[in-house]
Enzyme design. Sequence first.
Site, PDB file in Angstrom:
ATOM      1  N   LYS A 182       0.839  -1.204   0.000  1.00 28.31           N
ATOM      2  CA  LYS A 182       0.000   0.000   0.000  1.00 28.31           C
ATOM      3  C   LYS A 182       0.875   1.254   0.000  1.00 28.31           C
ATOM      4  O   LYS A 182       0.572   2.234  -0.691  1.00 28.31           O
ATOM      5  CB  LYS A 182      -0.943  -0.004   1.211  1.00 28.31           C
ATOM      6  CG  LYS A 182      -1.855   1.225   1.313  1.00 28.31           C
ATOM      7  CD  LYS A 182      -2.875   1.295   0.186  1.00 28.31           C
ATOM      8  CE  LYS A 182      -3.596   2.638   0.124  1.00 28.31           C
ATOM      9  NZ  LYS A 182      -4.796   2.754   0.944  1.00 28.31           N
ATOM     10  N   LYS A 250      -0.745  12.032   5.589  1.00 26.72           N
ATOM     11  CA  LYS A 250      -0.472  11.078   6.678  1.00 26.72           C
ATOM     12  C   LYS A 250       0.281   9.862   6.137  1.00 26.72           C
ATOM     13  O   LYS A 250       1.275   9.413   6.725  1.00 26.72           O
ATOM     14  CB  LYS A 250      -1.802  10.640   7.303  1.00 26.72           C
ATOM     15  CG  LYS A 250      -1.682   9.577   8.377  1.00 26.72           C
ATOM     16  CD  LYS A 250      -2.923   8.670   8.425  1.00 26.72           C
ATOM     17  CE  LYS A 250      -2.950   7.681   7.298  1.00 26.72           C
ATOM     18  NZ  LYS A 250      -3.955   6.633   7.372  1.00 26.72           N
TER      19      LYS A 250
END
Lengths: 298, 293
Positions: A182, A250
Amino acid sequence: MSVAEGRAEGGAMRVGFIGLGVMGEPMAHHLRAAGHELAVWARRPESAAALVAEGVALCATPSDLAARSEVVITIVTASADVEALAFGVQGLAEGFAPGAVHVDMSTIAPASARALAERYATRGVGWVDAPVSGGGQGARAATLAIMAGAEAATLARVRPLLEALGKRIVHIGPPGAGQVAKACNQMIMVSAIQACAEAFRLAGAHGVDQAAVLCALAGGSAGSRVLEVMGAKMVARDFAAGVEARLHHKDFAILMEEAARLGAPLPVAAQVWQQLDALMGAGWGRDDTASLLRVLEG
Amino acid sequence: MDVGFIGLGLMGRPMALNLLKAGHRVQVWSRRRESMRPLLEAGAGDCASAAEVARRAAVTISMVPDAPDVEQVTLGAEGVADGAAPGHIHIDMSTIAPAVAQSIAERLGARGVIALDAPVSGGEPGAIAGTLTIMVGGDAAACVHVQPLFEAMGKSITRIGEAGAGQVAKACNQIVTGVGVAAVAEALNFAAKSGADGTKVREALLGGFAYSRILENHGQRMLERNFRPGFKAWMHQKDLRIVMGEAHRLGVALPAAAAAAQLFNGMIGCGMGEDDSVAMLKLLERMSGGVGE
């Protein structure tokens, strides 16, 4: 698709779900439509109203949810959220019976995923990190790309659930490996968004029609999903979130910190990160990441 | 003054020795007992824990690698706070994140300890010579009270502001030095690859607007291919990680520092972490087909 047709081959499972946001809500609906016995817990119970109205059980604590579930799926914001849900007071770990599985579909640090998997293993509870790509649209259409980090046997048990949510489920490796994939996905995708922003900034600076440029490029070697979707948003100056930029910001903090720990140089990603910092500084964190174009406009 | 010193590594050892030389009574403790020996031989008092150091001296100093170490020796079991009398002053001279320094200062404050953050610049040579640059954050009166200690270790001592402000200044220092080392390494590699004599290029530049301490000192060591630390690359990388994390938290873009940080990552990945930062020259040579000329 009828419920009977959608029912998983191995039969219905008792599934718990936490995180009924833009991604989570349609995913929960797909699990129910596939015939699984769904229950939920929500920090804000009102976010579960639609599911409760359809007869889905609302549990009082994550621990209660875990106690009645064979598998609990979570999709929340940050590493700290997942850790609190799992091992906080009245957390999932208190309720899970040995043999249960926690499938976390959030995007968190690989190191956090590995640590959680180890803590669960001492209690005989399984772990799958299964972050997704495809956005709200992919969640609604059940066409998410799912990257799994897990022991093979654990993944096999929950695969029928993941098949109700996504189209492409790839077992990357042991716990944490899904989050590594990811991170790679986020790095490529946001770097591509930055490249699009720079291209449209250049076209704009020349006074050339950006829509025409987008149309031409989409058919050629520079064509990509990011160019199609994000390029169109930039040309239309539509900065309303799809995915809020603060979430990509983030993700970059996580992947850049891991790269530093590992001694891996990521020069382009480092620059993209700085553009995201500038975007946050400008106060556009809750807007779409297409706002990277606005950063270049000063 | 009676002063305690915790952490006797590359930097801490010469700093503590300078305190002794200036006539202060020094109590020491270090996690690795063998690192205490030079200090004990020079007359320092032998303590069994950070708490004991704090019991035997009204002012303590810590100089340790990273934030968790600072937390451990100040607030952990048998840490400074366990041994400190009310009004005790603790000075942390390690390099950690400003936000962590603030948090430690608050928690020490709640236990009656006045905390100063006082990170340094100048490296091991500066520590040995007692010529460190010291950047202080925290209570102004406490800062005045411990000034004689700072003067035994450093030459340029500046109180920047309240708790954490010293670490902000140190972060700024690491931006300038990190980017500076990269700029000097790039320039000298570029000169060599262009067939120019790097020694002459450096000499010429020292007279102009590109003059800097880094061009002078680091540039010289690059030309001599002297990569012994000094200041180890992994420590510079650690400091830049702190800086990049703070920039992320604040929404501040640091594109040049980000590029330098990636070069440091590359050094770590190539096994140059224990070399001095000036070994960045070797990394750039690898990125451009080998050693120049």
